[in-house]
Design a protein around this motif. Structure first.
Motif, short mmCIF file in Angstrom:
data_model
loop_
_atom_site.label_atom_id
_atom_site.label_comp_id
_atom_site.label_asym_id
_atom_site.label_seq_id
_atom_site.Cartn_x
_atom_site.Cartn_y
_atom_site.Cartn_z
N PRO A 1 -2.03 14.52 2.81
CA PRO A 1 -2.67 13.78 3.90
C PRO A 1 -3.01 12.34 3.52
O PRO A 1 -2.88 11.43 4.36
N ALA A 2 -3.46 12.11 2.27
CA ALA A 2 -3.81 10.76 1.85
C ALA A 2 -2.58 9.86 1.81
O ALA A 2 -2.62 8.69 2.23
N LEU A 3 -1.46 10.39 1.33
CA LEU A 3 -0.23 9.60 1.27
C LEU A 3 0.26 9.24 2.67
O LEU A 3 0.65 8.10 2.93
N MET A 4 0.24 10.22 3.59
CA MET A 4 0.69 9.93 4.95
C MET A 4 -0.22 8.92 5.63
O MET A 4 0.24 8.04 6.37
N PHE A 5 -1.52 9.01 5.40
CA PHE A 5 -2.47 8.04 5.94
C PHE A 5 -2.13 6.64 5.45
O PHE A 5 -2.07 5.68 6.24
N ALA A 6 -1.88 6.50 4.15
CA ALA A 6 -1.56 5.19 3.58
C ALA A 6 -0.25 4.64 4.13
O ALA A 6 -0.15 3.46 4.50
#
Length: 365
Positions: A95-100
């Motif tokens: 989720p953090a990677l997709m957010f970034a």
């Protein structure tokens, strides 16, 4: 692929990219020729779940789950490295990677950006099963991790949506977008796309081994139902592309902009997870399983949430649909990358199975 690797792909498996490509083109053609097809398929929904897509996914997953040796689940659960690494990759890193990536590539397109973030929150519980099997991953580990993902999905999906769409952007001084998601919607999604094929697979093995013996079940029954997985996969791909065929043709630039961060996401998640799993000593089969479960996403849930919250013709819904359109060809390609990378692992056979010839038997023997 060199013969010394011991991989003997069936005829169906060997030409899988051709079948996938043909299914994509067929779907795009149907969607372009029949613009009302979206409304036709849209009428076949129950609780936000598309019946045609649901049928395809169930047909795709059942043969693979029927092959799972459920008596090996205890050994999988005891592998703390496997379970812990998968949870961190799926529910922290993914989720953090997709957010970034969504903010990096789509900062000026808030609807598409929000749709991508929702895709990143919906961890895969369906199609990953077949990618893992094609790549000779650990079937039992895949089934176990998918079950773990399902539990986390019910518990964490709504909370993570609030965090990544509201709380974190506020902290960073970015624009915020709320997401209204029903826990019941998540539960239904999990029960349908994991519960039904899992129970069917478990029941098949219990009945087959009890009535006819394990040898008959694995040598006679499983090869007969194996091709159903490929047929279900191809049917699902045709339906997915047909649903958005007109949008893809009319908005190619928008689709391309959504596709770029998705390609980066799938590549980084798979490669990072695969390498990290190998470094901690999981071996080829379980490294493959961790990589595909971390890279895949539950597109049905993401699309359902986007439509329920923002509408069927919203940019969020389009971003959700583009997700599987990019995921399918990328992960098919990564299946072959994974098989090529087996040469770098000293133990290339599935754990707990030292007699099975390591060949791709997901669709045929």
């Amino acid at each position: 692929m060199s013969s010394d690797e011991g991989v003997r792909l069936s005829g169906l498996d060997r030409y899988l990219p051709v079948w996938i490509g043909a299914a994509m083109l067929a779907g795009l053609g149907l969607g372009w020729l029949f613009p009302d097809l979206h409304a036709f398929f849209g009428a076949m929904e129950i609780g936000g779940i598309s019946l045609p897509i649901g049928a395809g996914l169930l047909l795709m997953m059942y043969p693979v789950l029927a092959k799972v040796r459920f008596d090996r689940f205890a050994a999988v659960a005891r592998d703390r490295r496997l379970v812990a690494l998968s949870i961190v990759l799926n529910w922290v890193v993914g989720p953090a990677l997709m957010f970034a990536l969504a903010w990096l590539f789509l900062a000026d397109l808030p609807e598409y950006r929000t749709g991508l973030i929702i895709v990143g929150l919906a961890r895969c519980i369906a199609m990953v099963i077949i990618w893992n099997d094609l790549a000779l991953g650990d079937r039992e580990a895949a089934a176990w991790l998918v079950a773990v993902n399902s539990v986390f999905q019910v518990v964490a999906f709504g909370a993570l949506g609030w965090f990544y769409l509201d709380l974190l952007p506020g902290w960073l001084g970015l624009s915020t977008t709320g997401m209204d998601v029903s826990i019941w919607q998540v539960v239904v999604n999990v029960l349908v796309f994991l519960g039904i094929p899992l129970v069917a697979g478990l029941s098949s093995r219990w009945w087959g081994e009890r009535r006819r013996g394990r040898a008959w079940y694995e040598e006679r029954f499983l090869p007969r139902i194996g091709p159903v997985a490929l047929y279900g996969l191809l049917f699902t791909v045709v339906v997915l592309f047909a649903l958005q065929g007109e949008s893809i043709v009319r908005q190619p630039i928008d689709v391309l902009r959504i596709a770029v961060p998705l390609v980066v996401y799938f590549g980084l998640m798979w490669a990072g997870s695969f390498v990290l799993s190998g470094l901690v000593g999981l071996g080829y089969a379980r490294s493959t399983t961790v990589a595909f479960t971390a890279a895949g996403n539950n597109f049905e849930l993401a699309i359902a949430v986007a439509i329920a919250t923002f509408g069927a013709v919203s940019g969020q819904a389009l971003a959700g649909v583009v997700g599987p359109l990019i995921e399918v060809p990328i992960l098919v390609g990564l299946v072959y990358v994974s098989l090529w990378a087996r040469r770098f692992f000293p133990d290339r056979r599935p754990p707990g199975d030292r007699t099975r010839e390591p060949e791709s038997d997901v669709v045929a023997q």
